[in-house]
Motif scaffolding. Sequence first.
Motif, PDB file in Angstrom:
ATOM      1  N   HIS A 189      -8.643  10.706  -1.512  1.00 57.04           N
ATOM      2  CA  HIS A 189      -8.934   9.608  -2.441  1.00 57.04           C
ATOM      3  C   HIS A 189      -9.476  10.118  -3.772  1.00 57.04           C
ATOM      4  O   HIS A 189      -9.866   9.319  -4.628  1.00 57.04           O
TER       5      HIS A 189
ATOM      6  N   ALA B  58      -6.466   1.880  -6.036  1.00 54.89           N
ATOM      7  CA  ALA B  58      -6.484   0.864  -4.983  1.00 54.89           C
ATOM      8  C   ALA B  58      -6.405  -0.515  -5.623  1.00 54.89           C
ATOM      9  O   ALA B  58      -6.784  -0.710  -6.782  1.00 54.89           O
TER      10      ALA B  58
ATOM     11  N   SER C 120       0.835  -1.204   0.000  1.00 62.20           N
ATOM     12  CA  SER C 120       0.000   0.000   0.000  1.00 62.20           C
ATOM     13  C   SER C 120       0.868   1.252   0.000  1.00 62.20           C
ATOM     14  O   SER C 120       0.776   2.077  -0.913  1.00 62.20           O
TER      15      SER C 120
END
Length: 318
Positions: free
Chosen positions: A191, A196, A95
Motif C-alpha cells: 500500500h 483507494a 477494486s
Amino acid sequence: MASSSSLVLILATALLLATSFAQLTPDFYSESCPGVFSAVRSQIGIALEKEKRMGASLVRMFFHDCFVNGCDGSVLLDDTPTFIGEKRAGPNMNSVRGFEVIDAIKAAVEEVCPGVVSCADIIAIAARDSVVELGGPNWDVKLGRRDAMTASQALANTSIPAPTSNLTKLISSFAVQGLSVQDMVVLSGAHTIGQARCTTFRNHIYSESNIDGFFAGTRQAYCPPSNGTGDNNLAPLDIETPNFFDNSYYKDLIAKRGLLHSDQELFNGGSTDSQVSEYSENSDAFYADFVAAMIKMGDIKPLTGYDGEVRKNCRVVN
C-alpha cells in the motif's frame, strides 16, 4: 520380475506424479520461452507510462488471485451465461483492475512463444515488474504455474480481507493461506503505492479516533460523508510518495495517517507495532522481507504438471 508392459506403466505413473507435484522454479521457461521476461517488461513499461497507479493495481491483482484457491489465474476469468467468475465478487468489483494490461502482455508473450506461458505466471511476473518499475526491490519470480479452469466467487467474497478488518481478522485471513503475521505486515506494505476509493475509507476518516485529525480533514475534503456521494473519488494510500515503492507507508502508520482502517490496525497498540516501527526505520529490512513474502505468497497452491491448462485467452478457459 515385472513385465515390460508393467514397467512402462510404472514409469509412466512415476513421471505423471513427478510432473504433477513439480516445484515452481525461476528458470521454468529458460528453454521453452526465454523471451517471456522482456515481453512482459515492455508491456509493463507501456502501461505505467500511461498510468503509474496501474503498477499497484497489478500487485493487488496477484494478491487477490492467490488468496482464492491459490495463484492460478482464476481472477482473470470473465463471467459467461454458464460460468460465474470472481470479478464481480465484493472485494474484486471496482477494486481489481488492469485486465486489459494482462491481455496486452498475453498477446505479446504469445507472439514470442505461443501456448507456453500461463496467465497465472504472467500475473506473477507483472506484479514483480510493477514493483521494480516503481523503484522497489527485484527478485527471481518462481514459475511453472498452470491456469485454473474454474473460479469461486464465493471464496473471493470470504477469503480476501476487507479494508474494515481488525488486526485479529487480518492475521487469521493470512494464516488460512499459510502466511505469517510478519508476512501480513510486510505484504500490506504494498500500500506504499496506489490509491483507494472513498467508499473504502469513509468510516475511518469520519468515525474513528485512531487517525490524525489534520489528515482526516484533508481526506474528508475529497470524500463526502454521505454514502453514494463521491464513492469513487480516489485518495493515495501513501500520502507522501504514492507512485514510488518505499517504506513511507509505515511512517504514515506511525503518524496515524493510514488511509484504511485495516492499514492503521497494524499500528494501533497491538502486536504488530514493533514490526511497523522497524520497517519505518529500515527500508532494507522491508525490501528483503517483502521479497520473501511475495515469493511465499506465489507458492500458494499452484497448479502444476497436468493440472489446469495454459489458456490461449486469459479471460476464458480453452
